[in-house]
Design an enzyme around this catalytic site. Structure first.
Site, PDB file in Angstrom:
ATOM      1  N   TRP A 257     -10.197  13.971 -21.081  1.00  0.00           N
ATOM      2  CA  TRP A 257     -11.078  12.990 -21.722  1.00  0.00           C
ATOM      3  C   TRP A 257     -10.447  12.517 -23.041  1.00  0.00           C
ATOM      4  O   TRP A 257     -10.438  11.321 -23.343  1.00  0.00           O
ATOM      5  CB  TRP A 257     -12.439  13.644 -21.975  1.00  0.00           C
ATOM      6  CG  TRP A 257     -13.491  12.742 -22.524  1.00  0.00           C
ATOM      7  CD1 TRP A 257     -14.345  11.949 -21.814  1.00  0.00           C
ATOM      8  CD2 TRP A 257     -13.832  12.557 -23.912  1.00  0.00           C
ATOM      9  NE1 TRP A 257     -15.194  11.273 -22.667  1.00  0.00           N
ATOM     10  CE2 TRP A 257     -14.892  11.630 -23.959  1.00  0.00           C
ATOM     11  CE3 TRP A 257     -13.337  13.083 -25.108  1.00  0.00           C
ATOM     12  CZ2 TRP A 257     -15.480  11.218 -25.156  1.00  0.00           C
ATOM     13  CZ3 TRP A 257     -13.921  12.672 -26.301  1.00  0.00           C
ATOM     14  CH2 TRP A 257     -14.974  11.741 -26.311  1.00  0.00           C
TER      15      TRP A 257
ATOM     16  N   LEU B 103     -35.830  27.762 -21.270  1.00  0.00           N
ATOM     17  CA  LEU B 103     -34.502  27.940 -20.670  1.00  0.00           C
ATOM     18  C   LEU B 103     -33.710  29.068 -21.339  1.00  0.00           C
ATOM     19  O   LEU B 103     -33.691  29.158 -22.572  1.00  0.00           O
ATOM     20  CB  LEU B 103     -33.708  26.622 -20.825  1.00  0.00           C
ATOM     21  CG  LEU B 103     -32.260  26.649 -20.349  1.00  0.00           C
ATOM     22  CD1 LEU B 103     -32.204  26.492 -18.832  1.00  0.00           C
ATOM     23  CD2 LEU B 103     -31.442  25.541 -21.008  1.00  0.00           C
TER      24      LEU B 103
ATOM     25  N   SER C 202     -12.757  31.391 -21.162  1.00  0.00           N
ATOM     26  CA  SER C 202     -12.416  32.443 -20.195  1.00  0.00           C
ATOM     27  C   SER C 202     -11.421  33.416 -20.813  1.00  0.00           C
ATOM     28  O   SER C 202     -10.742  33.095 -21.801  1.00  0.00           O
ATOM     29  CB  SER C 202     -11.818  31.816 -18.929  1.00  0.00           C
ATOM     30  OG  SER C 202     -10.474  31.447 -19.153  1.00  0.00           O
ATOM     31  N   THR C 203     -11.316  34.590 -20.197  1.00  0.00           N
ATOM     32  CA  THR C 203     -10.350  35.585 -20.694  1.00  0.00           C
ATOM     33  C   THR C 203      -8.924  35.034 -20.583  1.00  0.00           C
ATOM     34  O   THR C 203      -8.024  35.488 -21.288  1.00  0.00           O
ATOM     35  CB  THR C 203     -10.476  36.907 -19.888  1.00  0.00           C
ATOM     36  OG1 THR C 203     -10.563  36.594 -18.494  1.00  0.00           O
ATOM     37  CG2 THR C 203     -11.703  37.689 -20.280  1.00  0.00           C
TER      38      THR C 203
ATOM     39  N   ILE D  13     -12.914  28.161  -8.503  1.00  0.00           N
ATOM     40  CA  ILE D  13     -13.889  29.014  -9.193  1.00  0.00           C
ATOM     41  C   ILE D  13     -13.351  29.571 -10.515  1.00  0.00           C
ATOM     42  O   ILE D  13     -14.113  29.917 -11.414  1.00  0.00           O
ATOM     43  CB  ILE D  13     -14.397  30.135  -8.246  1.00  0.00           C
ATOM     44  CG1 ILE D  13     -15.602  30.888  -8.797  1.00  0.00           C
ATOM     45  CG2 ILE D  13     -13.296  31.107  -7.871  1.00  0.00           C
ATOM     46  CD1 ILE D  13     -16.896  30.184  -8.654  1.00  0.00           C
TER      47      ILE D  13
ATOM     48  N   HIS E 271     -12.609  18.756 -27.034  1.00  0.00           N
ATOM     49  CA  HIS E 271     -13.447  19.965 -27.083  1.00  0.00           C
ATOM     50  C   HIS E 271     -14.667  19.747 -27.981  1.00  0.00           C
ATOM     51  O   HIS E 271     -15.743  20.249 -27.702  1.00  0.00           O
ATOM     52  CB  HIS E 271     -12.630  21.159 -27.581  1.00  0.00           C
ATOM     53  CG  HIS E 271     -11.588  21.621 -26.595  1.00  0.00           C
ATOM     54  ND1 HIS E 271     -11.867  21.785 -25.261  1.00  0.00           N
ATOM     55  CD2 HIS E 271     -10.274  21.941 -26.746  1.00  0.00           C
ATOM     56  CE1 HIS E 271     -10.774  22.194 -24.622  1.00  0.00           C
ATOM     57  NE2 HIS E 271      -9.792  22.285 -25.506  1.00  0.00           N
TER      58      HIS E 271
ATOM     59  N   ARG F 139      -3.764  29.696 -24.189  1.00  0.00           N
ATOM     60  CA  ARG F 139      -3.532  28.311 -24.647  1.00  0.00           C
ATOM     61  C   ARG F 139      -2.847  28.328 -26.021  1.00  0.00           C
ATOM     62  O   ARG F 139      -2.830  29.365 -26.688  1.00  0.00           O
ATOM     63  CB  ARG F 139      -4.877  27.575 -24.741  1.00  0.00           C
ATOM     64  CG  ARG F 139      -5.485  27.397 -23.359  1.00  0.00           C
ATOM     65  CD  ARG F 139      -6.668  26.459 -23.371  1.00  0.00           C
ATOM     66  NE  ARG F 139      -7.106  26.235 -22.001  1.00  0.00           N
ATOM     67  CZ  ARG F 139      -7.749  25.171 -21.578  1.00  0.00           C
ATOM     68  NH1 ARG F 139      -8.064  24.199 -22.417  1.00  0.00           N
ATOM     69  NH2 ARG F 139      -8.109  25.041 -20.328  1.00  0.00           N
TER      70      ARG F 139
ATOM     71  N   ASP G 109     -15.339  21.315 -17.327  1.00  0.00           N
ATOM     72  CA  ASP G 109     -13.902  21.040 -17.287  1.00  0.00           C
ATOM     73  C   ASP G 109     -13.626  19.566 -17.597  1.00  0.00           C
ATOM     74  O   ASP G 109     -14.439  18.697 -17.275  1.00  0.00           O
ATOM     75  CB  ASP G 109     -13.386  21.386 -15.874  1.00  0.00           C
ATOM     76  CG  ASP G 109     -11.873  21.554 -15.846  1.00  0.00           C
ATOM     77  OD1 ASP G 109     -11.240  21.503 -16.918  1.00  0.00           O
ATOM     78  OD2 ASP G 109     -11.329  21.732 -14.740  1.00  0.00           O
ATOM     79  N   GLY G 110     -12.484  19.317 -18.213  1.00  0.00           N
ATOM     80  CA  GLY G 110     -12.036  17.940 -18.403  1.00  0.00           C
ATOM     81  C   GLY G 110     -12.019  17.452 -19.844  1.00  0.00           C
ATOM     82  O   GLY G 110     -11.765  16.266 -20.083  1.00  0.00           O
ATOM     83  N   ASN G 111     -12.253  18.366 -20.803  1.00  0.00           N
ATOM     84  CA  ASN G 111     -12.233  17.944 -22.214  1.00  0.00           C
ATOM     85  C   ASN G 111     -10.872  17.375 -22.615  1.00  0.00           C
ATOM     86  O   ASN G 111     -10.787  16.362 -23.319  1.00  0.00           O
ATOM     87  CB  ASN G 111     -12.521  19.129 -23.145  1.00  0.00           C
ATOM     88  CG  ASN G 111     -13.918  19.669 -22.987  1.00  0.00           C
ATOM     89  OD1 ASN G 111     -14.776  19.015 -22.398  1.00  0.00           O
ATOM     90  ND2 ASN G 111     -14.155  20.861 -23.502  1.00  0.00           N
TER      91      ASN G 111
HETATM   92  C1  FPP Z   1     -11.981  23.054 -20.044  1.00  0.00           C
HETATM   93  O1  FPP Z   1     -11.448  21.774 -20.262  1.00  0.00           O
HETATM   94  C2  FPP Z   1     -12.832  23.396 -21.156  1.00  0.00           C
HETATM   95  C3  FPP Z   1     -12.674  24.496 -21.933  1.00  0.00           C
HETATM   96  C4  FPP Z   1     -11.637  25.518 -21.728  1.00  0.00           C
HETATM   97  C5  FPP Z   1     -13.566  24.738 -23.066  1.00  0.00           C
HETATM   98  C6  FPP Z   1     -14.974  24.408 -22.780  1.00  0.00           C
HETATM   99  C7  FPP Z   1     -15.740  24.451 -24.024  1.00  0.00           C
HETATM  100  C8  FPP Z   1     -16.663  23.541 -24.363  1.00  0.00           C
HETATM  101  C9  FPP Z   1     -17.060  22.415 -23.495  1.00  0.00           C
HETATM  102  C10 FPP Z   1     -17.408  23.667 -25.604  1.00  0.00           C
HETATM  103  C11 FPP Z   1     -18.072  24.984 -25.708  1.00  0.00           C
HETATM  104  C12 FPP Z   1     -19.163  24.947 -26.620  1.00  0.00           C
HETATM  105  C13 FPP Z   1     -19.778  26.007 -27.124  1.00  0.00           C
HETATM  106  C14 FPP Z   1     -21.026  25.810 -27.819  1.00  0.00           C
HETATM  107  C15 FPP Z   1     -19.261  27.374 -27.035  1.00  0.00           C
HETATM  108  P1  FPP Z   1      -9.884  21.628 -20.403  1.00  0.00           P
HETATM  109  O2  FPP Z   1      -9.522  21.804 -21.835  1.00  0.00           O
HETATM  110  O3  FPP Z   1      -9.209  22.570 -19.474  1.00  0.00           O
HETATM  111  O4  FPP Z   1      -9.696  20.151 -19.963  1.00  0.00           O
HETATM  112  P2  FPP Z   1      -8.477  19.566 -19.129  1.00  0.00           P
HETATM  113  O5  FPP Z   1      -8.480  20.282 -17.794  1.00  0.00           O
HETATM  114  O6  FPP Z   1      -8.792  18.115 -18.985  1.00  0.00           O
HETATM  115  O7  FPP Z   1      -7.228  19.826 -19.910  1.00  0.00           O
END
Ligand code: FPP
Length: 254
Positions: free
Chosen positions: A33, A139, A73-74, A206, A45, A79, A28-30
């Site tokens: 960031w 892994l 997630s489903t 969760i 992302h 978004r 979480d947090g993309n």
């Molecule tokens: C939540 O952060 C992150 C997601 C919904 C997407 C996560 C996906 C990746 C990290 C990349 C996946 C990579 C592969 C290889 C499939 P957010 O967007 O909710 O962040 P925010 O809460 O700061 O807005």
């Protein structure tokens, strides 16, 4: 982190370090960031996708057996369309770029979720990665893509009901083990339940992730945003796990 390395040398075996076999991460947090850098969420992302490789290699080196990553997630379909489109492109970019490195490091790609409902190119990129890494023995890098814990439980229930209606099993046969065998994680056998669930970005919930499987998981919340999460952060979480007292509802034997 020294505490973890100590287990690897015979002379320094004074500290008992318990490694989680199955670690699951809510990445979480993309978005935050990216926002901090005045960039678009998509930029975040992309950085998050690149960090998947770093953390997968770190988990593999540390001796973790299964790393489940919550990639989509489903609920994420809700978004904005261009963000969803980008999130669907990410696995394609990830596997195109990193599969050779995954193979080099003996990492096996698996997945849980409604894979058949993904856009065809995304589905195919994932299935190719599974095929290309299927003989690896290190892994298990398990992607939760288009995954929702409640849907998983409802689908397992439907499947069990059908088996009863078809006379394949009796109602009395339904127990936790049978239920577990009907979940998407059944391919992970005795490693289906995460020992440790990490969530980044300071959020503490969760979010419909591994609802059944997390019954006795340990939780670890990191304030770091996912693109900033490092191998050292992972080691810190594993060290914290090692100090937890898991009792599974029982009491500690003296
Ligand atoms: C939540 O952060 C992150 C997601 C919904 C997407 C996560 C996906 C990746 C990290 C990349 C996946 C990579 C592969 C290889 C499939 P957010 O967007 O909710 O962040 P925010 O809460 O700061 O807005």
């Amino acid at each position: 982190m020294a505490i973890l390395k100590m287990t690897k040398t015979k002379n320094e075996k004074k500290l008992e370090v318990i490694l989680p076999e199955h670690v699951a991460i809510i990445m979480d947090g993309n978005g935050r960031w990216a926002k901090r850098q005045h960039k678009s969420r998509i930029f975040g992302h992309k950085a998050g996708m690149q960090n998947v490789e770093t953390i997968a290699l770190a988990a593999n080196n540390l001796g973790v057996k299964v790393l489940t990553l919550f990639a989509f997630s489903t609920e994420n379909w809700g978004r904005p369309q261009d963000e969803v489109n980008y999130l669907m492109k990410l696995p394609i970019d990830f596997f195109n770029t990193f599969v050779p490195e995954l193979i080099e490091n003996n990492i096996k790609v698996e997945g849980i979720g409604e894979i058949d409902d993904l856009p065809e190119k995304t589905r195919q990129a994932f299935l190719n990665a599974v095929e290309d890494t299927k003989d690896n023995t290190g892994l298990i890098l398990n992607f939760a893509i288009n995954y929702g814990g409640r849907t998983e439980i409802v689908d397992a229930t439907k499947s069990i009901v059908n088996q009863v209606l078809q006379g394949k099993i009796k109602t009395e046969d339904i127990d936790e083990k049978l239920f577990q065998n009907n979940l998407l994680t059944n391919t992970l056998a005795e490693k289906a339940n995460p020992d440790l669930i990490i969530r980044t970005s300071g959020e503490q919930r969760i979010s419909n992730f591994l609802l059944w499987q997390s019954a006795y998981s340990e939780f670890y919340f990191s304030p770091k945003l996912w693109p900033d999460y490092t191998a050292e952060d992972l080691e810190e979480a594993l060290a914290a796990y090692s100090n937890r007292d898991r009792r599974f509802g029982k009491i500690r034997e003296s």
